[in-house]
Write an enzyme that holds these catalytic residues in place. Sequence first.
Site, PDB file in Angstrom:
ATOM      1  N   ASP A   1      -4.929   8.639  -2.717  1.00  0.00           N
ATOM      2  CA  ASP A   1      -5.360   7.694  -1.692  1.00  0.00           C
ATOM      3  C   ASP A   1      -6.418   8.402  -0.832  1.00  0.00           C
ATOM      4  O   ASP A   1      -6.681   9.608  -0.978  1.00  0.00           O
ATOM      5  CB  ASP A   1      -4.185   7.179  -0.850  1.00  0.00           C
TER       6      ASP A   1
HETATM    7  C1  BGC Z   1      -5.580   2.578   1.492  1.00  0.00           C
HETATM    8  C2  BGC Z   1      -5.650   2.139   0.054  1.00  0.00           C
HETATM    9  C3  BGC Z   1      -7.049   1.735  -0.290  1.00  0.00           C
HETATM   10  C4  BGC Z   1      -7.984   2.886   0.014  1.00  0.00           C
HETATM   11  C5  BGC Z   1      -9.425   2.602  -0.326  1.00  0.00           C
HETATM   12  C6  BGC Z   1      -6.656   3.586   1.849  1.00  0.00           C
HETATM   13  O1  BGC Z   1      -6.734   3.806   3.213  1.00  0.00           O
HETATM   14  O2  BGC Z   1      -4.302   3.114   1.738  1.00  0.00           O
HETATM   15  O3  BGC Z   1      -4.754   1.087  -0.179  1.00  0.00           O
HETATM   16  O4  BGC Z   1      -7.127   1.366  -1.640  1.00  0.00           O
HETATM   17  O5  BGC Z   1      -7.915   3.180   1.393  1.00  0.00           O
HETATM   18  O6  BGC Z   1     -10.006   1.731   0.564  1.00  0.00           O
END
Ligand code: BGC
Length: 766
Positions: free
Chosen positions: A292
Amino acid sequence: MGGQSCSRAALVLLLLAGSWQLLAQAAPLSDPAVEARVTALMSQMTLEEKIGQLNQFSAGQPTGPGTGRTDYGEMVARGQIGSLFNLSGARETNHMQRIALTRSRLKIPVLFGLDIIHGYRTTFPVPIALASSWDLPLIEQTATAAAEEAAKEGVRWAFSPMVDIARDARWGRMTEGAGEDPYLGAAIAAAYVHGYQGERLGASPSSIAACAKHYVGYGAAEGGRDYNTSEIPERLLRQVYLPPFRAAVNAGAATLMSAFNPLNEVPASANRFTLSQILKQEWGFRGFVVSDWTSIKELIAQGIANDGPTAARKALLAGVDMDMESGLFLSALGELVRAGAVPMSAIDDAVRRVLRVKFALGLFDHPYAPDAPAASGLEAGHVELARRAAEESVVLLKNGDASHAPPLPLGSQVHSIALVGPLGDSAINMLGSWIGKGDPADAVTLRAALTAYAAQHHLQLTTEKGVEIIGGSDAGIAAAVESARRSDVVLLAVGENAAEMTGEAASRAHLGLPGLQKRLVESVLEAGKPVVLIVFGGRPLVLTAISDKVSAIVQAWFPGVQAGPALVRLLTGEVNFSGKITVSYPRAVGQEPLYYNQLNTGRPAGNVDLSHPPQNSDEKYVSRYIDERNSPLFPFGYGLSYTKFEYGPPAADHPSISARALNAGTAKLTVEAEVRNIGARDGVEIVELYIGLRGTSVARPVRELKGFRRVALRAGESRRVEFTLGRDELSFWNVDMHDVVEPAQLTVWIAPDSSSGSSVEVKITE
Ligand code: BGC
């Protein structure tokens, strides 16, 4: 003889043909042809080029703390980027792709990703809403529509589905998933994966890679506070939190995203047990894992690395293949390999996985988005799908009671309507969090749709906002009350603000209506008119104090671009309600985490639920709150319709069945019940099957969902609804951590929700 050898030869031929066919149809991530292309490419790659494939950066609007970089084009030319995200539009993605294919040495295409969570251009209802439809083909179609729209702009990777089980409504990201149940969550996870990827990953130009996230335990954040610690014992992990991920992997999901949270003291993005042992070894996952957003760098704050290189090493060796946004794989892995701290085999495995997905997706053969100019409006078919999805997602929680006549559907007795509340005409809030390339200008609000309806049917409509969603002044309340007084019925559109109160980093400690909305509701109730509370939001709110006072409650969620038309058709009865909630509604925040599939206690509260304070020691020394009931305000699986369904008692085809035969897969139990539409209208009923097991080596939940069907029944029609229970439904992780069926007393309910219905007993023998 001759005949025999001839038939043997024919058999060999047949087998050969069969195996060729099998090869041709091998799952794309196991396809030998893909593997050969990966191997050939890898043989030409330098260490730096290999590491390059393991980095992902956001080239657009950041969705987390930014890196401050902007030189992505140059990095692509140097072969330092495997994937970019937050970049969309055919021109933009093609521009970047052209750099990769003309200026980088090995011409490896960039994989473009995006948070396509509930639609790309066309915004469908938020996932928690879609889940309330329990309609797997519908959910799949919304994902397919999103994939078609995204692929046209070169975006071939959706960071979806979010399959985190969420048992705590304080957690803002509950809105992004399917709710609290692992069985339903698993079914929905597979539907999304099929929708995005199609029958076969890469088989069509609009097949895009799915990403099951956030692996794993992110939804179990303590206190419902985002990014917080999760403590999940292995049995619970395997039975509640892992099944949707496993279903996504079995459905062929090309990628997974490792979560932010610490899981049992080992951060999920450096958790070798979940990433390597379970996902890659036990389940044989052949796609890749992306971290993530900066979750690799966050290993430092989480206390398991003192510097960036150590964080990179721990994440990679645990099983993360691609670094989202930390830049630590890029800056540290080369030196770590040269120093012998990271074996080359670990780099090779990660690179192979990334390239495997790119080849399987067809990215090398079709790297560019079609150059057709982007259509300006939404596709009519997708708008129609969005309306149907909203109609199936909205849930009728209450329609009249002992002191209120059912106000819905709005019939010919209604001549004037007051639409009151801050969500009656808020286009942006119809879309929900993560709107991809969605545009609020496409959203039809309740006010807009109701205005058209009122004109057609010669109704008087007045609209008063009353108060803002959050904060603001109470100056508008008086006018709202006045409009209520002058109308036959009040539609009170209240709830949460999508962007600030739901989704990531939007945990709430209070779950009531925000701002001055509760005051607005109470004031409007004083007008003495029937009030239909229409609740928008991403989670169940605490509605306890007002639920008895209003005449009806409609849970609208964030229903997407067709919010208004769908709601008007439901409220006026042009279509019937069919949705059922997939999360338990708390009476008070203090009940959280709240979920139906809990274990029993040694002192179950039984029917003493109601007395406050306890009247005697039998009522006191039981598992209860002294100041609130145990039960939810509305239980998991609950939702009303304009018609009524009656359930006959369930019947099983055997009074007993052997655990041995179930484990061997040679026996199955069939349970059925008659469901009858006893009302005056056609309707769709979601029929739910629950089991309970007693006398087992570990305690089992009081009830567990193990089957469901959406059954369309005309007025007066009845149908026998049949379910089959086998090993998959009846096994669990026993005291020795084996996933088996044990001898037990089995109770099976076929029921309209998780807290009612009649049952049948079956003995599971040795
Ligand atoms: C979130 C994810 C997301 C990623 C990309 C993160 O902060 O937890 O769910 O896919 O950002 O935007």
